[in-house]
Design a protein around this motif. Structure first.
Motif, PDB file in Angstrom:
ATOM      1  N   ASP A 116       2.935  -3.715   6.135  1.00 20.10           N
ATOM      2  CA  ASP A 116       2.401  -3.136   7.375  1.00 20.10           C
ATOM      3  C   ASP A 116       0.880  -3.069   7.371  1.00 20.10           C
ATOM      4  OD1 ASP A 116       2.283  -0.802   5.601  1.00 20.10           O
ATOM      5  OD2 ASP A 116       1.869   0.331   7.428  1.00 20.10           O
ATOM      6  N   VAL A 117       0.288  -3.122   6.199  1.00 15.60           N
ATOM      7  CA  VAL A 117      -1.167  -3.240   6.125  1.00 15.60           C
ATOM      8  C   VAL A 117      -1.516  -4.723   6.173  1.00 15.60           C
ATOM      9  CG1 VAL A 117      -3.176  -2.971   4.636  1.00 15.60           C
ATOM     10  CG2 VAL A 117      -1.567  -1.076   4.914  1.00 15.60           C
ATOM     11  N   ASP A 125       0.884  -1.174   0.000  1.00 16.62           N
ATOM     12  CA  ASP A 125       0.000   0.000   0.000  1.00 16.62           C
ATOM     13  C   ASP A 125       0.915   1.214   0.000  1.00 16.62           C
ATOM     14  OD1 ASP A 125      -1.843   1.988   0.347  1.00 16.62           O
ATOM     15  OD2 ASP A 125      -2.685   1.222   2.218  1.00 16.62           O
ATOM     16  N   GLY A 126       0.952   1.924  -1.089  1.00 19.86           N
ATOM     17  CA  GLY A 126       1.875   3.053  -1.195  1.00 19.86           C
ATOM     18  C   GLY A 126       3.302   2.558  -1.152  1.00 19.86           C
ATOM     19  N   LEU A 127       4.102   3.171  -0.299  1.00 25.38           N
ATOM     20  CA  LEU A 127       5.525   2.835  -0.253  1.00 25.38           C
ATOM     21  C   LEU A 127       5.817   1.646   0.647  1.00 25.38           C
ATOM     22  CD1 LEU A 127       7.052   6.435   0.032  1.00 25.38           C
ATOM     23  CD2 LEU A 127       6.901   4.992  -2.006  1.00 25.38           C
ATOM     24  N   SER A 128       4.847   1.183   1.410  1.00 22.69           N
ATOM     25  CA  SER A 128       5.124   0.160   2.414  1.00 22.69           C
ATOM     26  C   SER A 128       4.678  -1.225   1.970  1.00 22.69           C
ATOM     27  CB  SER A 128       4.384   0.484   3.709  1.00 22.69           C
ATOM     28  OG  SER A 128       5.145   1.310   4.518  1.00 22.69           O
TER      29      SER A 128
END
Lengths: 575, 575
Positions: B472-473, B466-469
């Motif tokens: 972590d989600v 999710d986005g740059l990560s």
């Protein structure tokens, strides 16, 4: 009829405000007005209003089921606002058949006028009565049948039998001094219908001889070439599937598809299986159908689920709802292994004798995968002919146009792609292109001197039902839900001294729907503290301005750090 | 091979923890282990790990695109955790072709071991190189071609040409002392392929003569009966559509479907139209294909969009991405009338020369409706033969089974319904049912003495980008997003005296995604004040307990009043 210059297309049509608050162009004397408050440009919430000499007639009043862009919404209603101040002018509500997208919003309309005459065939009204009972309403029902001719105020109506995926569907011809209108409702042309009740093409032809000035035609399957096979061809397929099953059989289909269920019952009888109906609406509707003599249930055939569970696997058949993958339905629970009574075992046979409504693919495939994973054999329209559509495809629509020979055509019931395809068929049969009016929800079509043309537009919004409330959930709430659903939120609460704007305790920062990582927001407290010291030194004490500053820095930080866009929710409390 | 008792089904398989942290049963000496970390039980993120003598070989490393139940997620990766501590043991990553569901996760795997040998055909590696460049990675690429036989540590690999909806696809045979494995990758059997590069059925037959111990077979279209028509049959359809177009033509298709684009270019040349490529990936991939000689682009045919906009409508053709209704794509913008350069005009022709991936129906139909509403003629697979699938349906799979004559079969690439259908085909061709192993992601299949059987399971989760990560989600965040997306939230902030638990200011109540009605939460402040006076008199000062009380009363109130379930977010700040 004299030729007329090309009408403005819908997008060029003048934008009017709500009718009657910001009234549309006056209707010339002797002219007929047609406005759809739902169902044109979308599949669902069908509702068309006819106006003549100051009086109104409504055809259908259904609901639309929400899509991804309407999260949390239970139902979408037609927008009644154009007529809510004119309910006393309505002579009748005519219902073409008992599907939810044609009757589902009736209780909500009756709240505006409880004594409104509700006209429909026997089965349709029985379903409406059951629905109204749940809403504690006592509707003013007026039963009609095919062949009847009845007047409602200014409108002389004649009803025609039509064939659809529910019994007792009708089309309605509406006669006023402005001309003859024929509205098909939902329709197909099964030439060997299970109940012998044909779409009355002969009646349509007779009406065509008389002259049909405006023809409103079901567009749902206009893109599909050819013809639908007869409903009765499903029976032998079900027979061959159930014949080879040696364990439990579960057939899922729509709870109003009486003829489909009839064929399942017939096959069950043939193979010595008792039948249990599963799902509240299935039990209710089939009870009504049996009471009205529309469903033939041999004595002793039906058992309840508890009885069925005590019977040998090869002597029972379940007829269930849940064919669209509804997550709370019995079938979905079975697929997840969560049904209280029925657990799927390897070798069980499940038949989805139903269409796959666009948008439901993932849900339905999820159910199929769950059942297959548990070892069941799943038969569905993708691998067997266990479903036929209830809507006329192109080939059948051509028969309709050629029987009716209308002067003007208005495609109804469909998205733009369907409306356009239907319009093209009308033109192919000889209707002049400029006599075919594509008028989506809210577009006003006036028939003046036998010629239908767009004359304006009323605002038609989406009216959402969410839980017990109607209309309080609107586009702004939905847009927030979409943001929250995509990215969650980060809340920052700060307590400030109301006179100095100075923080009196460290900011409280938390996120939901943002990250599983407990340290994900570790940088935010010091970031906010720094911003608060800036706002304090700038002498800012207005909580709203402080909140804006906090929102800005946290929003920028999360975009830079994560490239995500959660909702940023600052709360500034002055003490 | 001796018969063996029926293996446990997947759901009965022993649950093991993560491998190697909680190691699966030891692999017997001389045996081969196969574990899919993605791609079995789902369509996407294909990744299969082979283990022999302590060494690993990986086939494919793709991404999965999220569904409704994974809101806000950009990509889903295979779960590398089972091998992340064993990256040094990996001899190579073999890529069968360049689609995202086979190569999309390569950059993420290379983060674990940047020098991992990445093996593939020329076009596949060119796409990988472009992708890695965006991730600022410099991969260790090892080009192979059909007919090559190459060893990677313990694994002797032989590559076979296969036909798919992207050029240069390969199947791989993996020889170890444990036996011969053949993995089809994605495959179909176009007998007149546009580039003359047939699936090497002759090679498969030779391998079958030698003896294939385990056959991993593409299941995507196993439910579909019969055969796919040849890609080259699309050309004449495109020709007839574009021939009759007298305005602009826009053809949307997948940005990697070189042969589809080739046919569009050929037709454009024939009808005197110049071509503009629209969409970053379309421009990039067709550039690569042209450089490698896989796409034949006559000199002067291509123009950029700006040039195209200056040309006469009937002399230009756009080839665009966006065929799946992606909301930010050029085509979606055009359908909404929001494209910066191209506005759709009545009479324009748009061709969606593409499949309709399940789950994308509403988005694609939304685009079609938008284009039709603007007056365009839209040609798509629902009304013309402008797409053929890249995956072998049942009829072609039978050819494969009969050529390979495998001892054991493991269906890959598919949801459960596809895997089961594929397994049934294997059995129909004579593979004993108990030699067909349906092993979804994480299920360990060991081939011992020529017999493949399930021996355990490793945990395989969903890894979300999710986005740059990455990672972590997780499920907890997604579950919060689903709640927020359905019902929004109500936040209640109270500041209490830390020693007495007494509220020092009135509660701050606000809702987002709950209601458009500004008075919707009017009852909440007094409700919360009453609850706070209760907690205070009960001597409760713990902020967490006060928050729980507030959550409970507000939750109950909203359920009773609205029958809704927004997230209730109490914040209690002690001062």
């Amino acid at each position: 009829m004299s030729p007329q210059p090309a009408r403005p297309t819908q997008s060029q049509a003048p934008k009017a405000g709500k009718w009657p608050h910001n009234p549309p162009p006056p209707l010339p004397e002797g002219a007929l007005r047609v406005v759809a408050l739902g169902g044109i440009g979308e599949v669902g919430r069908n509702m068309t209003v006819f106006e003549f000499a100051g009086r109104l007639l409504i055809v259908d009043c259904g609901v639309l089921f929400p899509e991804d862009q309407q999260p949390g919404v239970d139902l979408i209603l037609p927008d009644f606002s154009a007529i809510e101040n004119r309910m006393a002018d309505v002579d009748a509500l005519v219902l073409t058949h008992g599907h939810e997208d044609h009757i589902g919003a009736v209780p909500f309309l009756l709240r505006l006028r409880p004594d409104l005459p509700v006209v429909g065939s026997r089965f349709t009204l029985a379903l409406v009565a059951a629905k109204c009972k749940e809403h504690r309403l006592n509707p003013n029902l007026r039963e009609v049948k095919e062949g009847d001719t009845t007047s409602y105020g200014e409108f002389d109506c004649e009803f025609f039998a039509v064939n659809h995926s529910i019994p007792d569907a009708i089309a309605v011809a509406i006669r006023t001094p402005a001309g003859v209108v024929l509205h098909t409702g939902d329709i197909k042309l099964d030439q060997l219908p299970l109940d012998g009740r044909l779409t009355d093409l002969a009646g349509f032809s007779r009406l065509g001889d008389e002259g049909v000035d405006l023809f409103l035609v079901d567009s749902t399957n206009a893109e599909v070439p050819g013809f639908v096979i007869s409903e009765r061809e499903i029976g032998p397929v079900l027979d061959s599937v159930i014949r080879r099953a040696d364990q439990r059989v579960i057939v899922a289909c729509f709870a109003s598809h009486v003829h489909r269920v009839q064929q399942v019952l017939d096959v069950a009888v043939k193979h010595g299986r008792r039948v249990a109906l599963v799902g509240r609406s299935m039990v209710r509707n089939m009870g009504i159908a049996a009471d009205l003599g529309l469903l033939n249930v041999p004595a002793g055939l039906l058992v309840n689920i508890d009885e069925a569970m005590t019977m040998s696997d090869d002597q029972v058949l379940f007829v269930s709802t849940g064919s669209q993958g509804e997550p709370l339905s019995a079938l979905s629970r079975m697929a997840r292994g969560e049904h209280r009574q029925i657990s799927i075992r390897p070798g069980d046979t499940i038949v989805l004798a139903s269409s796959l409504i666009p948008g439901n693919e993932n849900a339905v495939f999820g159910v199929i995968n769950g059942l297959v994973r548990l070892g069941a054999d799943v038969v569905h329209q993708g691998n067997a002919k266990v479903h036929v559509s209830g809507h006329a495809p192109a080939g059948e629509l051509l028969f309709l146009y050629n029987a009716v020979r209308p002067s003007n055509v208005m495609p109804v019931h469909g998205e733009w792609r369907h409306l356009r395809a239907n319009a093209a068929l009308a033109v192919q049969t000889g209707v002049p292109a400029d006599h075919v009016v594509i008028a989506e929800d809210g577009v006003i079509v006036d028939m003046v001197d036998g010629r239908a043309a767009i004359s304006g537009r009323v605002e038609v919004g989406h009216v959402y039902v969410d839980g017990l409330s109607v209309g309080d959930v609107g586009e702004s709430t939905l847009s927030d839900r979409l943001v929250l659903g995509e990215g969650g939120f980060i809340s920052i609460t700060v307590v400030v001294d109301s006179s100095t704007g100075r923080a009196v305790s460290p900011p409280t920062v938390s996120g939901r729907g943002f990250s599983d990582d407990p340290k994900a927001l570790d940088g935010v407290v010091s970031l906010v503290e720094m911003e608060l010291s800036h706002t304090e030194s700038a002498g800012i004490t207005d909580p709203h301005r402080i909140a804006q500053s906090v929102r800005r820095v946290v929003g920028r930080w999360v975009a830079d750090t994560y490239r995500r866009r959660p909702m940023i929710v600052p709360t500034v409390i002055p003490v």
